[in-house]
Design a protein around this motif. Structure first.
Motif, PDB file in Angstrom:
ATOM      1  N   GLU A   3       0.831  -1.207   0.000  1.00  0.00           N
ATOM      2  CA  GLU A   3       0.000   0.000   0.000  1.00  0.00           C
ATOM      3  C   GLU A   3       0.874   1.269   0.000  1.00  0.00           C
ATOM      4  OE1 GLU A   3      -3.014   0.432  -0.612  1.00  0.00           O
ATOM      5  OE2 GLU A   3      -3.146   2.557  -0.073  1.00  0.00           O
ATOM      6  N   ASP A   4       1.915   1.242   0.816  1.00  0.00           N
ATOM      7  CA  ASP A   4       2.837   2.375   0.897  1.00  0.00           C
ATOM      8  C   ASP A   4       3.454   2.659  -0.485  1.00  0.00           C
ATOM      9  OD1 ASP A   4       4.630   4.240   2.531  1.00  0.00           O
ATOM     10  OD2 ASP A   4       6.123   2.946   1.586  1.00  0.00           O
ATOM     11  N   PHE A   5       3.887   1.591  -1.161  1.00  0.00           N
ATOM     12  CA  PHE A   5       4.475   1.752  -2.497  1.00  0.00           C
ATOM     13  C   PHE A   5       3.447   2.296  -3.485  1.00  0.00           C
ATOM     14  CE2 PHE A   5       5.073   0.051  -6.765  1.00  0.00           C
ATOM     15  CZ  PHE A   5       6.290   0.628  -7.088  1.00  0.00           C
ATOM     16  N   ARG A   6       2.243   1.726  -3.455  1.00  0.00           N
ATOM     17  CA  ARG A   6       1.213   2.105  -4.441  1.00  0.00           C
ATOM     18  C   ARG A   6       0.779   3.560  -4.265  1.00  0.00           C
ATOM     19  NH1 ARG A   6      -1.657  -3.901  -3.990  1.00  0.00           N
ATOM     20  NH2 ARG A   6       0.131  -4.935  -4.963  1.00  0.00           N
ATOM     21  N   GLN A   7       0.846   4.065  -3.031  1.00  0.00           N
ATOM     22  CA  GLN A   7       0.568   5.483  -2.808  1.00  0.00           C
ATOM     23  C   GLN A   7       1.711   6.343  -3.345  1.00  0.00           C
ATOM     24  OE1 GLN A   7      -2.145   6.925  -1.951  1.00  0.00           O
ATOM     25  NE2 GLN A   7      -3.232   5.017  -1.531  1.00  0.00           N
ATOM     26  N   LYS A   8       2.943   5.953  -2.977  1.00  0.00           N
ATOM     27  CA  LYS A   8       4.103   6.781  -3.320  1.00  0.00           C
ATOM     28  C   LYS A   8       4.352   6.862  -4.830  1.00  0.00           C
ATOM     29  CE  LYS A   8       6.589   6.268   1.061  1.00  0.00           C
ATOM     30  NZ  LYS A   8       7.450   5.367   1.848  1.00  0.00           N
ATOM     31  N   ILE A   9       4.020   5.794  -5.555  1.00  0.00           N
ATOM     32  CA  ILE A   9       4.358   5.783  -6.985  1.00  0.00           C
ATOM     33  C   ILE A   9       3.362   6.581  -7.837  1.00  0.00           C
ATOM     34  CG2 ILE A   9       3.139   3.684  -7.702  1.00  0.00           C
ATOM     35  CD1 ILE A   9       5.778   3.012  -9.279  1.00  0.00           C
ATOM     36  N   LEU A  60       4.293   9.428 -10.318  1.00  0.00           N
ATOM     37  CA  LEU A  60       5.110   9.160 -11.507  1.00  0.00           C
ATOM     38  C   LEU A  60       4.244   8.717 -12.692  1.00  0.00           C
ATOM     39  CD1 LEU A  60       7.960   7.471  -9.523  1.00  0.00           C
ATOM     40  CD2 LEU A  60       8.248   9.472 -10.989  1.00  0.00           C
ATOM     41  N   PRO A  61       4.755   8.874 -13.915  1.00  0.00           N
ATOM     42  CA  PRO A  61       3.950   8.562 -15.114  1.00  0.00           C
ATOM     43  C   PRO A  61       3.843   7.052 -15.386  1.00  0.00           C
ATOM     44  CG  PRO A  61       6.106   9.354 -15.763  1.00  0.00           C
ATOM     45  CD  PRO A  61       6.082   9.421 -14.276  1.00  0.00           C
ATOM     46  N   PHE A  62       3.184   6.364 -14.447  1.00  0.00           N
ATOM     47  CA  PHE A  62       3.021   4.911 -14.561  1.00  0.00           C
ATOM     48  C   PHE A  62       1.553   4.541 -14.379  1.00  0.00           C
ATOM     49  CE2 PHE A  62       7.390   4.764 -12.351  1.00  0.00           C
ATOM     50  CZ  PHE A  62       8.068   4.737 -13.563  1.00  0.00           C
ATOM     51  N   GLU A  63       1.204   3.359 -14.867  1.00  0.00           N
ATOM     52  CA  GLU A  63      -0.154   2.828 -14.650  1.00  0.00           C
ATOM     53  C   GLU A  63      -0.073   1.454 -14.000  1.00  0.00           C
ATOM     54  OE1 GLU A  63      -1.691   2.632 -18.613  1.00  0.00           O
ATOM     55  OE2 GLU A  63      -2.530   4.670 -18.525  1.00  0.00           O
ATOM     56  N   PHE A  64      -1.092   1.118 -13.223  1.00  0.00           N
ATOM     57  CA  PHE A  64      -1.197  -0.240 -12.667  1.00  0.00           C
ATOM     58  C   PHE A  64      -1.886  -1.127 -13.699  1.00  0.00           C
ATOM     59  CE2 PHE A  64      -1.478   2.192  -8.476  1.00  0.00           C
ATOM     60  CZ  PHE A  64      -0.123   2.059  -8.238  1.00  0.00           C
ATOM     61  N   VAL A  65      -1.557  -2.418 -13.685  1.00  0.00           N
ATOM     62  CA  VAL A  65      -2.121  -3.273 -14.738  1.00  0.00           C
ATOM     63  C   VAL A  65      -3.015  -4.402 -14.236  1.00  0.00           C
ATOM     64  CG1 VAL A  65      -0.292  -2.804 -16.393  1.00  0.00           C
ATOM     65  CG2 VAL A  65      -0.018  -4.683 -14.802  1.00  0.00           C
TER      66      VAL A  65
END
Ligand SMILES: *Cc1c(COP(=O)(O)O)cnc(C)c1O
Length: 357
Positions: free
Chosen positions: A269-275, A278-283
């Protein structure tokens, strides 16, 4: 080195220290005792039903997947295989190699399995089901309880590859009715690779004992018989089994399986908030806790992996096959902290500043 892959992962200092010791001779009451402790804690953490057994295989988890296909199924079976990525596909290939009749429930990468989809296969005479609870290649978590309900209704022998889900995502073997649970030393157990553990519910113990398997090394009845005295048929990876003992006791002392699962979930959860900046998407539609697959919108995923490794000393996990250049994965398992997430995000922000993202 900072390692965010999905295995091998970072070990605690205590587990590393055991790895630095001399490896003892193993046909002793002392080593048998280590093995009995390992079995007891594995059964406890898997929430295995009364009468379950664990066997410790000296092979990577693919060896245990193969052993289960060989010992639990034959040409009279009809097995449903959930194939949503490279690990699901491995079960398909194993059924092909061992002439086990099978049907493939194909999912696209990142797609979750719904109850409606699965129950289309209701009452079709299936005798077995093979699934990877966390399909680690895409980070999709399947619903072990919902699949268990389907298997119970159809009287299906239910095999769960929990290689990366065990101790990362909630899993209750007794509750979901799984007959078999497989995991490995280098995932959430955060030990070096080399050992895979198979937990067999009572029905699976019976099935394995009656199997006529054409293999010496993958004969699970033999493994079960030896485990009655805390031993293995052949020389196991003794050092890693001692590291597993240290690690299982560490987890037990820190509150057991539920506490470790909560820790991994918080790390994810910590990572998913912090990222998010940035110009990324979850898949992934139904993300597992152990790993986050990430799609860089403007950059090549494999180049990001290489740059982080070569210039920042940080390892993320590249993807194989047709996802190689579009998706990288970040693991949340092993000896990692929220501060480590920040280090990774800072490195990515630095790459962004350098025009690489
Ligand atoms: C890692 C993993 C495996 C096993 O891989 P090995 O390389 O044989 O250790 C199997 N299934 C899943 C879901 C995994 O994540």
């Amino acid at each position: 080195m900072l390692n965010f892959t999905v295995g091998p992962v970072m070990c605690s200092d205590e587990v590393c220290a055991v790895g630095g010791e001399q490896v003892p001779y193993f046909r002793t009451p002392e080593f048998s005792n280590t093995m009995f402790e390992n079995e007891q804690l594995m059964l406890k953490f898997a929430k295995a039903p009364e009468g379950s057994k664990a066997v410790f295989m000296t092979n990577s988890s693919t060896g245990s997947m193969e052993a289960i296909v060989m010992n639990c199924f034959d040409e009279t079976d009809s097995v449903l295989v959930i194939d949503g990525g490279s690990f699901g596909h491995r079960f398909v290939e194993l059924c092909e190699i061992h002439d086990v009749p099978h049907t493939v429930l194909q999912l696209s990468h990142g797609q979750k399995l719904t109850k409606e989809q699965l129950f289309e296969y209701d009452e079709q005479g299936f005798t077995g089901l093979l699934v990877n609870i966390d399909e680690t290649s895409t980070g999709v978590l399947y619903d072990s309880e919902m699949i268990g309900e389907f298997c119970k209704k159809n009287n299906i022998f239910y095999v769960c590859d929990c290689v990366s889900a065990f101790l990362a995502d909630p899993f209750d073997m007794a509750q979901c009715g799984a007959d078999v649970m497989i995991t490995g030393s280098q995932k959430v157990l955060a030990c070096p690779p080399g050992i895979s553990i198979i937990v067999l519910a009572p029905g699976a113990v019976e099935r394995v004992k009656n199997a006529k398997v054409k293999s010496m090394y993958f004969n699970l009845a033999d493994a079960l018989k030896n485990m009655e005295r805390g031993q293995t048929p052949f020389t196991p990876a003794v050092g890693i089994l001692r590291q597993i003992n240290k690690r299982l006791k560490e987890i037990d002392a820190a509150g057991g399986a539920d506490a470790e699962i909560a820790r991994v979930a918080a790390q994810a959860e910590d990572f998913r908030q912090k990222i998010k900046v940035l110009p990324f998407e979850f898949v992934s539609e139904s993300p597992a806790n152990g790993v986050t697959p990430v799609h860089p919108i403007n950059a090549d995923a494999y180049e990001i992996f290489t740059e982080l490794k070569d210039n920042y000393g940080i390892w993320i996990c590249p993807n194989g096959g047709d996802m190689k250049n579009t998706v990288f994965r970040v693991g949340h398992i092993g000896h990692l902290t929220h501060a480590d997430n920040t280090t990774l995000i800072d490195a990515l922000k630095d790459m962004q500043k350098r025009g690489m993202l």
